[in-house]
Design a protein around this motif. Structure first.
Motif, PDB file in Angstrom:
ATOM      1  N   CYS A 236     -30.341  19.640 -41.584  1.00 17.73           N
ATOM      2  CA  CYS A 236     -31.242  18.725 -40.701  1.00 17.73           C
ATOM      3  C   CYS A 236     -31.823  19.933 -39.737  1.00 17.73           C
ATOM      4  CB  CYS A 236     -30.445  17.582 -39.784  1.00 17.73           C
ATOM      5  SG  CYS A 236     -31.673  16.638 -39.000  1.00 17.73           S
ATOM      6  N   PRO A 237     -33.438  19.722 -40.252  1.00 18.23           N
ATOM      7  CA  PRO A 237     -34.373  20.689 -39.200  1.00 18.23           C
ATOM      8  C   PRO A 237     -34.635  19.957 -37.970  1.00 18.23           C
ATOM      9  CG  PRO A 237     -35.574  19.538 -41.138  1.00 18.23           C
ATOM     10  CD  PRO A 237     -34.225  19.004 -41.149  1.00 18.23           C
ATOM     11  N   ASP A 238     -34.262  18.655 -37.783  1.00 15.24           N
ATOM     12  CA  ASP A 238     -35.033  18.124 -36.436  1.00 15.24           C
ATOM     13  C   ASP A 238     -34.051  18.172 -35.170  1.00 15.24           C
ATOM     14  OD1 ASP A 238     -36.749  16.698 -38.359  1.00 15.24           O
ATOM     15  OD2 ASP A 238     -35.031  15.323 -38.859  1.00 15.24           O
ATOM     16  N   HIS A 239     -34.887  18.252 -34.089  1.00 10.99           N
ATOM     17  CA  HIS A 239     -34.142  18.170 -32.946  1.00 10.99           C
ATOM     18  C   HIS A 239     -34.896  17.354 -31.990  1.00 10.99           C
ATOM     19  CE1 HIS A 239     -32.521  19.686 -29.181  1.00 10.99           C
ATOM     20  NE2 HIS A 239     -31.760  20.245 -29.630  1.00 10.99           N
ATOM     21  N   PRO A 240     -34.193  16.365 -31.205  1.00 12.72           N
ATOM     22  CA  PRO A 240     -34.777  15.335 -30.509  1.00 12.72           C
ATOM     23  C   PRO A 240     -35.556  15.865 -29.133  1.00 12.72           C
ATOM     24  CG  PRO A 240     -32.441  15.422 -30.187  1.00 12.72           C
ATOM     25  CD  PRO A 240     -32.760  16.468 -31.275  1.00 12.72           C
ATOM     26  N   GLU A 241     -35.311  16.899 -28.803  1.00  7.57           N
ATOM     27  CA  GLU A 241     -35.812  17.438 -27.406  1.00  7.57           C
ATOM     28  C   GLU A 241     -36.799  18.445 -27.848  1.00  7.57           C
ATOM     29  OE1 GLU A 241     -32.218  17.683 -25.802  1.00  7.57           O
ATOM     30  OE2 GLU A 241     -31.991  15.461 -26.128  1.00  7.57           O
ATOM     31  N   HIS A 242     -36.299  19.447 -28.571  1.00  6.98           N
ATOM     32  CA  HIS A 242     -36.927  20.920 -28.727  1.00  6.98           C
ATOM     33  C   HIS A 242     -37.551  21.020 -30.036  1.00  6.98           C
ATOM     34  CE1 HIS A 242     -34.928  21.905 -25.092  1.00  6.98           C
ATOM     35  NE2 HIS A 242     -33.543  21.513 -25.733  1.00  6.98           N
ATOM     36  N   GLY A 243     -37.600  20.145 -30.903  1.00  8.01           N
ATOM     37  CA  GLY A 243     -38.380  20.235 -32.072  1.00  8.01           C
ATOM     38  C   GLY A 243     -40.041  20.102 -31.997  1.00  8.01           C
ATOM     39  N   VAL A 244     -40.671  20.574 -32.833  1.00  4.51           N
ATOM     40  CA  VAL A 244     -42.207  20.749 -32.418  1.00  4.51           C
ATOM     41  C   VAL A 244     -42.650  19.906 -33.732  1.00  4.51           C
ATOM     42  CG1 VAL A 244     -43.910  22.540 -33.039  1.00  4.51           C
ATOM     43  CG2 VAL A 244     -42.097  22.959 -31.952  1.00  4.51           C
ATOM     44  N   GLY A 245     -43.715  19.110 -33.325  1.00  5.27           N
ATOM     45  CA  GLY A 245     -44.313  18.290 -34.275  1.00  5.27           C
ATOM     46  C   GLY A 245     -43.295  17.080 -34.898  1.00  5.27           C
ATOM     47  N   GLU A 246     -43.727  17.117 -36.410  1.00  7.66           N
ATOM     48  CA  GLU A 246     -42.827  16.332 -37.106  1.00  7.66           C
ATOM     49  C   GLU A 246     -41.325  16.171 -36.749  1.00  7.66           C
ATOM     50  OE1 GLU A 246     -42.453  16.526 -41.337  1.00  7.66           O
ATOM     51  OE2 GLU A 246     -43.588  18.692 -41.068  1.00  7.66           O
ATOM     52  N   TYR A 247     -40.841  17.573 -36.398  1.00  8.55           N
ATOM     53  CA  TYR A 247     -39.295  17.780 -36.183  1.00  8.55           C
ATOM     54  C   TYR A 247     -38.809  17.493 -34.942  1.00  8.55           C
ATOM     55  CZ  TYR A 247     -40.196  20.897 -40.415  1.00  8.55           C
ATOM     56  OH  TYR A 247     -40.479  21.367 -41.463  1.00  8.55           O
ATOM     57  N   ARG A 248     -39.613  16.926 -33.871  1.00  9.70           N
ATOM     58  CA  ARG A 248     -39.190  16.310 -32.726  1.00  9.70           C
ATOM     59  C   ARG A 248     -38.856  15.014 -32.820  1.00  9.70           C
ATOM     60  NH1 ARG A 248     -41.255  17.602 -26.588  1.00  9.70           N
ATOM     61  NH2 ARG A 248     -39.689  16.384 -25.878  1.00  9.70           N
ATOM     62  N   ARG A 249     -37.729  14.746 -33.286  1.00 12.45           N
ATOM     63  CA  ARG A 249     -37.250  13.202 -33.617  1.00 12.45           C
ATOM     64  C   ARG A 249     -35.755  13.075 -33.646  1.00 12.45           C
ATOM     65  NH1 ARG A 249     -39.435  13.371 -39.363  1.00 12.45           N
ATOM     66  NH2 ARG A 249     -38.138  14.809 -40.308  1.00 12.45           N
ATOM     67  N   VAL A 250     -35.272  11.852 -33.441  1.00 14.55           N
ATOM     68  CA  VAL A 250     -33.655  11.597 -33.566  1.00 14.55           C
ATOM     69  C   VAL A 250     -33.666  11.372 -35.037  1.00 14.55           C
ATOM     70  CG1 VAL A 250     -31.947  10.018 -33.023  1.00 14.55           C
ATOM     71  CG2 VAL A 250     -33.601  10.725 -31.143  1.00 14.55           C
ATOM     72  N   SER A 251     -32.556  12.112 -35.496  1.00 16.72           N
ATOM     73  CA  SER A 251     -32.364  11.641 -36.845  1.00 16.72           C
ATOM     74  C   SER A 251     -30.640  11.328 -37.196  1.00 16.72           C
ATOM     75  CB  SER A 251     -32.516  13.151 -37.664  1.00 16.72           C
ATOM     76  OG  SER A 251     -32.222  12.924 -39.028  1.00 16.72           O
ATOM     77  N   GLU A 252     -30.681  10.598 -37.935  1.00 15.40           N
ATOM     78  CA  GLU A 252     -29.092  10.078 -38.548  1.00 15.40           C
ATOM     79  C   GLU A 252     -28.555  11.292 -39.171  1.00 15.40           C
ATOM     80  OE1 GLU A 252     -30.175   7.692 -42.620  1.00 15.40           O
ATOM     81  OE2 GLU A 252     -30.413   6.726 -40.728  1.00 15.40           O
ATOM     82  N   PHE A 253     -29.399  12.295 -39.569  1.00 14.53           N
ATOM     83  CA  PHE A 253     -28.698  13.451 -40.364  1.00 14.53           C
ATOM     84  C   PHE A 253     -28.262  14.746 -39.539  1.00 14.53           C
ATOM     85  CE2 PHE A 253     -31.338  11.074 -43.471  1.00 14.53           C
ATOM     86  CZ  PHE A 253     -30.417  11.049 -44.697  1.00 14.53           C
ATOM     87  N   ARG A 254     -28.715  14.584 -38.265  1.00  9.87           N
ATOM     88  CA  ARG A 254     -28.473  15.661 -37.257  1.00  9.87           C
ATOM     89  C   ARG A 254     -27.039  15.382 -36.651  1.00  9.87           C
ATOM     90  NH1 ARG A 254     -30.094  19.872 -34.435  1.00  9.87           N
ATOM     91  NH2 ARG A 254     -28.980  20.038 -32.432  1.00  9.87           N
ATOM     92  N   LYS A 255     -26.234  16.144 -36.985  1.00 12.35           N
ATOM     93  CA  LYS A 255     -24.707  16.111 -36.374  1.00 12.35           C
ATOM     94  C   LYS A 255     -24.861  16.033 -34.913  1.00 12.35           C
ATOM     95  CE  LYS A 255     -23.658  19.875 -38.835  1.00 12.35           C
ATOM     96  NZ  LYS A 255     -22.823  21.077 -39.129  1.00 12.35           N
TER      97      LYS A 255
END
Length: 176
Positions: free
Chosen positions: A90-109
């Motif tokens: 899971c490449p996403d991060h809800p606070e520190h993600g950039v662009g499309e990666y800045r999101r809450v994800s059901e795949f992020r532990k």
């Protein structure tokens, strides 16, 4: 027929966590990981990696960089009698993600999304499976996904969601 799986976190379990590791020369394998994977395979377990990779989301490296490194990691296991069946990340991060990666994800532990995707892709019996992680979020994800045995790799401390183990060698005793 459902199969058992050994789920592994990456940073801190497969490799020493030096922080956002993406280069081969910075990838140091944790002592005992090759033996654990080889023994799991010999006992009929699938081996599945589930890893948060916020370094991608933060822009430190690309998904292509990650895939290239993990292909090399897989070759190292294959050469030593083990095999990784699949890597979920899971490449996403809800606070520190950039662009499309800045999101809450059901795949992020600690969410169980990666584990549940593996369950569905491989028809895994979660109760008969093991998860080795080095973080409370790993244990929370394992518990939420219904993994039967969650092992927290730590020399100290306890966890409500898991057995604690001091080394990967200790995880061998949990393989049935």
């Amino acid at each position: 027929m459902s199969r058992r799986a050994l789920f592994l976190d990456r940073d801190g379990v497969i490799n020493i966590d030096h922080g956002y590791v993406v280069r081969r020369d910075a990838f140091d394998f944790v002592d005992g990981i090759f033996e654990l994977v080889a023994q799991a395979r010999a006992r009929g377990y699938l081996v599945i990696v589930v890893t948060n990779q916020a370094g991608i989301g933060r822009g430190y490296y690309t998904e292509a960089d990650f895939h290239a490194l993990m292909e090399w990691v897989g070759e190292q296991f294959d050469a030593r009698g083990g095999h990784i069946d699949k890597v979920y990340f899971c490449p996403d991060h809800p606070e520190h993600g950039v662009g499309e990666y800045r999101r809450v994800s059901e795949f992020r532990k600690p969410a169980p999304g990666m584990l549940l995707a593996a369950r569905d892709d491989f028809d895994i019996d979660m109760k008969a499976s093991l998860f080795v992680g080095d973080n409370l979020t790993d244990m929370q994800a394992g518990a939420a996904a219904g993994v039967g045995t969650n092992l927290l790799l730590t020399p100290e401390g306890s966890c409500d969601f898991a057995e604690t183990i001091p080394s990967l060698q200790a995880a061998l005793s949990f393989l049935r």
